[in-house]
Design an enzyme around this catalytic site. Structure first.
Site, short mmCIF file in Angstrom:
data_model
loop_
_atom_site.label_atom_id
_atom_site.label_comp_id
_atom_site.label_asym_id
_atom_site.label_seq_id
_atom_site.Cartn_x
_atom_site.Cartn_y
_atom_site.Cartn_z
N GLY A 13 0.85 -1.25 -0.03
CA GLY A 13 -0.07 0.02 -0.01
C GLY A 13 0.84 0.97 -0.01
O GLY A 13 0.32 2.16 0.54
N SER A 14 2.02 1.41 -0.65
CA SER A 14 2.69 2.54 -0.56
C SER A 14 2.22 3.49 -1.63
O SER A 14 2.18 4.70 -0.97
CB SER A 14 4.20 2.22 -1.11
N LEU A 95 -10.41 -7.19 -13.07
CA LEU A 95 -11.98 -6.92 -12.79
C LEU A 95 -12.80 -6.93 -14.09
O LEU A 95 -12.01 -6.51 -15.10
CB LEU A 95 -12.16 -5.45 -12.38
N ASN A 109 -6.52 3.69 -12.27
CA ASN A 109 -5.28 3.01 -11.92
C ASN A 109 -4.12 3.43 -12.25
O ASN A 109 -3.89 4.01 -13.22
CB ASN A 109 -5.54 1.55 -12.66
N HIS A 111 -0.10 1.80 -13.26
CA HIS A 111 0.34 0.78 -13.59
C HIS A 111 1.67 1.01 -13.86
O HIS A 111 2.34 1.99 -14.63
CB HIS A 111 -0.24 0.45 -15.11
N SER A 138 2.28 4.60 -15.50
CA SER A 138 1.03 5.45 -16.00
C SER A 138 -0.02 5.47 -15.14
O SER A 138 -0.22 4.39 -14.37
CB SER A 138 0.71 4.62 -17.23
N THR A 143 -10.92 1.09 -18.02
CA THR A 143 -12.02 0.54 -18.78
C THR A 143 -11.89 -0.84 -18.95
O THR A 143 -10.89 -1.54 -18.25
CB THR A 143 -11.92 1.07 -20.21
N ASP A 147 -5.57 -2.78 -18.23
CA ASP A 147 -4.31 -1.78 -18.39
C ASP A 147 -4.66 -0.86 -19.41
O ASP A 147 -3.72 -0.62 -20.19
CB ASP A 147 -3.11 -2.27 -18.23
N GLU A 176 6.04 6.71 -9.06
CA GLU A 176 4.63 6.46 -8.78
C GLU A 176 4.14 7.44 -7.74
O GLU A 176 2.97 7.57 -7.83
CB GLU A 176 4.55 4.94 -8.65
C1 GAR Z 1 2.94 -0.67 -7.54
O1 GAR Z 1 4.10 -0.69 -8.35
C2 GAR Z 1 1.99 -0.62 -8.69
O2 GAR Z 1 2.02 0.18 -9.76
C3 GAR Z 1 1.76 -2.20 -9.21
O3 GAR Z 1 1.75 -2.78 -7.75
C4 GAR Z 1 2.63 -1.94 -7.10
C5 GAR Z 1 2.04 -1.79 -5.47
O4 GAR Z 1 2.90 -1.42 -4.64
N1 GAR Z 1 0.39 -2.31 -9.77
C6 GAR Z 1 0.01 -3.25 -10.78
O5 GAR Z 1 1.14 -3.88 -11.06
C7 GAR Z 1 -1.20 -3.35 -11.14
N2 GAR Z 1 -1.20 -4.12 -12.42
P1 GAR Z 1 2.00 -0.93 -3.41
O6 GAR Z 1 1.41 -1.62 -2.77
O7 GAR Z 1 3.38 -0.41 -2.52
O8 GAR Z 1 1.34 0.54 -4.11
#
Ligand code: GAR
Length: 192
Positions: A13-14, A95, A109, A111, A138, A143, A147, A176
């Site tokens: 969950g960062s 989903l 989202n 990605h 990104s 939709t 992704d 991110e």
């Molecule tokens: C992040 O890098 C996010 O972009 C990715 O999972 C990680 C979650 O890290 N998401 C995907 O790959 C979705 N397809 P976090 O739990 O530390 O935020």
């Protein structure tokens, strides 16, 4: 009006925390009303709880691959909090259109690739294997296609010669944490 934001996570969950911190700042006009995970082990649940944010877990495993049944409970849980916007932040369940249609134009989202490159998993290794010199992340509107959907913003980082998937992921993650709050802020502003 302050927008109500639900954040869906699967892990540490960062990104969720970067959104929460940003919404605490002046002039964001949004607040987190729910952090929901699809597994009870998601580290982000404890972090959200410590911030005083309502949390829920909807474990996908008891549904044994019945996505419609899982998503019916997911939807029922989310609507109790009456969010205006849903942010997927490392939510690692695909989903279906049936769920996504209910949040058309309201679900974002993040990605970890420069979409349209590398939808799905293992984005960093795929960028390295392809010999790419730049990678990134990104934020897009969700939709029905995985992704896909209108891009809101992207951030780039270099791919360095000695990079592993882990070192590249760490460099992208720093971006991110800046990109998603900025994209959400702009989205909220435009939604008013
Ligand atoms: C992040 O890098 C996010 O972009 C990715 O999972 C990680 C979650 O890290 N998401 C995907 O790959 C979705 N397809 P976090 O739990 O530390 O935020």
């Amino acid at each position: 009006m302050t927008k109500r934001v639900a954040i869906l996570i699967s892990g540490g969950g960062s990104n969720m925390m970067s959104l929460v911190h940003a919404m605490e700042g002046d002039g964001f006009n949004a607040s987190p009303v729910l952090v929901l995970a699809n597994n009870a082990d998601a580290g982000g649940i404890a972090k959200a709880h410590a911030k005083g944010i309502a949390t829920e877990v909807v474990d996908h495993r008891p549904f044994n691959g019945d996505r419609a049944a899982f998503e019916a409970v997911l939807q029922g849980t989310i609507v109790k909090y009456q969010p205006d916007i849903i942010c997927l932040a490392g939510f690692m369940r695909v989903l279906t259109a049936g769920f996504i249609d209910q949040w058309q134009g309201k679900m974002l989202n993040i990605h970890p690739s420069l979409l349209p490159k590398y939808t799905g998993l293992h984005t960093h290794q795929r960028a390295i294997d392809a010999g790419d010199t730049k990678a990134g992340c990104s934020v897009h509107v969700v939709t029905a296609k995985l992704d896909d959907g209108p891009l809101l913003d992207q951030a780039e980082v270099p791919v360095l010669p000695d990079d592993t998937a882990a070192t590249l992921a760490a460099r992208v993650l720093v971006e991110e944490h800046k990109l998603y709050p900025a994209a959400l802020r702009a989205f909220v502003k435009n939604a008013r």
